[in-house]
Design a protein around this motif. Structure first.
Motif, PDB file in Angstrom:
ATOM      1  N   SER A  32     -17.618 -20.101  42.797  1.00  0.00           N
ATOM      2  CA  SER A  32     -18.721 -19.773  43.691  1.00  0.00           C
ATOM      3  C   SER A  32     -18.745 -18.275  43.967  1.00  0.00           C
ATOM      4  O   SER A  32     -17.716 -17.587  43.847  1.00  0.00           O
ATOM      5  N   PRO A  33     -19.910 -17.731  44.342  1.00  0.00           N
ATOM      6  CA  PRO A  33     -19.976 -16.302  44.666  1.00  0.00           C
ATOM      7  C   PRO A  33     -18.998 -15.899  45.775  1.00  0.00           C
ATOM      8  O   PRO A  33     -18.412 -14.809  45.717  1.00  0.00           O
ATOM      9  N   ALA A  34     -18.807 -16.764  46.782  1.00  0.00           N
ATOM     10  CA  ALA A  34     -17.890 -16.441  47.884  1.00  0.00           C
ATOM     11  C   ALA A  34     -16.454 -16.338  47.391  1.00  0.00           C
ATOM     12  O   ALA A  34     -15.709 -15.431  47.803  1.00  0.00           O
ATOM     13  N   VAL A  35     -16.053 -17.248  46.505  1.00  0.00           N
ATOM     14  CA  VAL A  35     -14.693 -17.197  45.965  1.00  0.00           C
ATOM     15  C   VAL A  35     -14.544 -16.006  45.032  1.00  0.00           C
ATOM     16  O   VAL A  35     -13.520 -15.305  45.059  1.00  0.00           O
ATOM     17  N   ALA A  36     -15.557 -15.743  44.199  1.00  0.00           N
ATOM     18  CA  ALA A  36     -15.502 -14.594  43.294  1.00  0.00           C
ATOM     19  C   ALA A  36     -15.362 -13.284  44.077  1.00  0.00           C
ATOM     20  O   ALA A  36     -14.600 -12.389  43.681  1.00  0.00           O
ATOM     21  N   LYS A  37     -16.077 -13.176  45.185  1.00  0.00           N
ATOM     22  CA  LYS A  37     -15.984 -11.974  46.026  1.00  0.00           C
ATOM     23  C   LYS A  37     -14.574 -11.824  46.594  1.00  0.00           C
ATOM     24  O   LYS A  37     -14.006 -10.727  46.609  1.00  0.00           O
ATOM     25  N   ALA A  38     -14.001 -12.946  47.054  1.00  0.00           N
ATOM     26  CA  ALA A  38     -12.639 -12.908  47.596  1.00  0.00           C
ATOM     27  C   ALA A  38     -11.621 -12.600  46.508  1.00  0.00           C
ATOM     28  O   ALA A  38     -10.630 -11.895  46.754  1.00  0.00           O
ATOM     29  N   GLN A  39     -11.857 -13.099  45.293  1.00  0.00           N
ATOM     30  CA  GLN A  39     -10.940 -12.805  44.192  1.00  0.00           C
ATOM     31  C   GLN A  39     -10.969 -11.322  43.839  1.00  0.00           C
ATOM     32  O   GLN A  39      -9.928 -10.731  43.524  1.00  0.00           O
TER      33      GLN A  39
END
Length: 293
Positions: A32-39
């Motif tokens: 997800s975009p939220a997880v990608a941003k956190a990664q």
């Protein structure tokens, strides 16, 4: 003989399918975009790599992300089935933003850690006890530690709850963990293949116990929770079809320690944070803060 041979063959197939690390087609591989941003944040933020060697010779790896301001408060994060520490980046950032140190291991057979079998949290519990000892040694003997896990990680921290934990472990948060390996195997056999629990699941468990060298039959989070003394927060999606929601009610009933249950409306498996991010943060951090000095 034909029936026994067929059952043995099916057991070996499902052992390979469920207990040997590999790319699993039944799992989602989208980010997800939220997880990608956190990664992306996790890749750039200050962290160190911790190591341990297990008694059976495996080399395990963890990321340690120190808080921006020095603290003795640390959250140990346990990932899910075929997950990695990087896949827990959103949770790592959540705890880091709340002012905690975070230790996020790769379980045996996952990510950068070595191993040829999946421990389902039960075999991993000894590894996490050694990670906890490292936290106490490196951060300080006055450490305050919270355990957090999602999916298989939720089961991991429940299994840990039944162990003789260091006094520095103050509180637990588990999200969508299963009641036992056998219960989860049975749930997936039914959901994916419309197969009954008997006779397949016990024969798969026997095969796994022999080949993976840990007792799958004893791997019950319910049994562990009977011995739990730490405050524990149970979270589960109301529409979880991978780890059926009914499991969390049995888990909640199993412990006499201080406890809380949140069944998140419209959330599927491991989707509670995504469905209600602000409330999730408020509830989880509030629970941990309640038991940290």
């Amino acid at each position: 003989m034909v029936i026994c041979g067929g059952l043995a063959g099916a057991s070996l197939y499902f052992y390979q399918f469920a207990f040997v690390p590999s790319r699993k087609t039944f799992l989602s591989h989208t980010t997800s975009p939220a997880v990608a941003k956190a990664q992306h944040w996790l890749a750039q933020t200050t962290k160190t790599t911790w190591h341990q060697t297990t008694p059976d010779g495996l080399k395990l790896v963890a990321d340690y992300v120190p808080a921006a301001k020095s603290t003795l408060k640390t959250v140990v994060v346990a990932h899910g089935y075929m997950g990695t520490k990087e896949k827990m980046a959103r949770q790592i950032k959540l705890f880091h933003d709340a002012g905690f140190n975070v230790l996020a291991p790769d379980d045996r057979g996952h990510g950068q850690s070595t191993g040829n079998t999946i421990g389902y949290g039960y075999q991993d519990r000894g590894d996490y006890l050694r990670w906890l000892n490292q936290v106490i040694k490196r951060v300080g003997r006055h450490s305050q530690i919270a355990l957090y896990g999602e999916s298989m990680g939720g089961a991991t921290v429940m299994y840990l709850s039944g162990e003789q934990l260091p006094s520095q472990v103050k509180v637990i948060v588990e999200d969508c963990g299963y009641t036992s390996i056998m219960d989860e195997l049975a749930a997936q056999a039914k959901a994916m293949y419309n197969l009954p629990r008997y006779p397949l699941v016990p024969t798969v468990a026997l095969t796994a116990s022999l080949k993976a060298k840990y007792n799958v039959f004893q791997a019950s989070t319910i049994a562990a929770l009977h011995h739990n003394t730490r405050p524990i927060f149970f979270i589960h999606g109301a529409q979880d079809n991978f780890v059926p929601t009914a499991m969390v009610h049995r888990e909640y009933a199993a412990t006499s320690a201080p406890k809380k249950l949140w069944v998140v409306p419209k959330a599927g498996h491991a989707q509670s944070l995504a469905k209600a991010p602000a409330e999730y943060r408020q509830r989880v951090i509030g629970w941990i803060d309640r038991y940290f000095a």
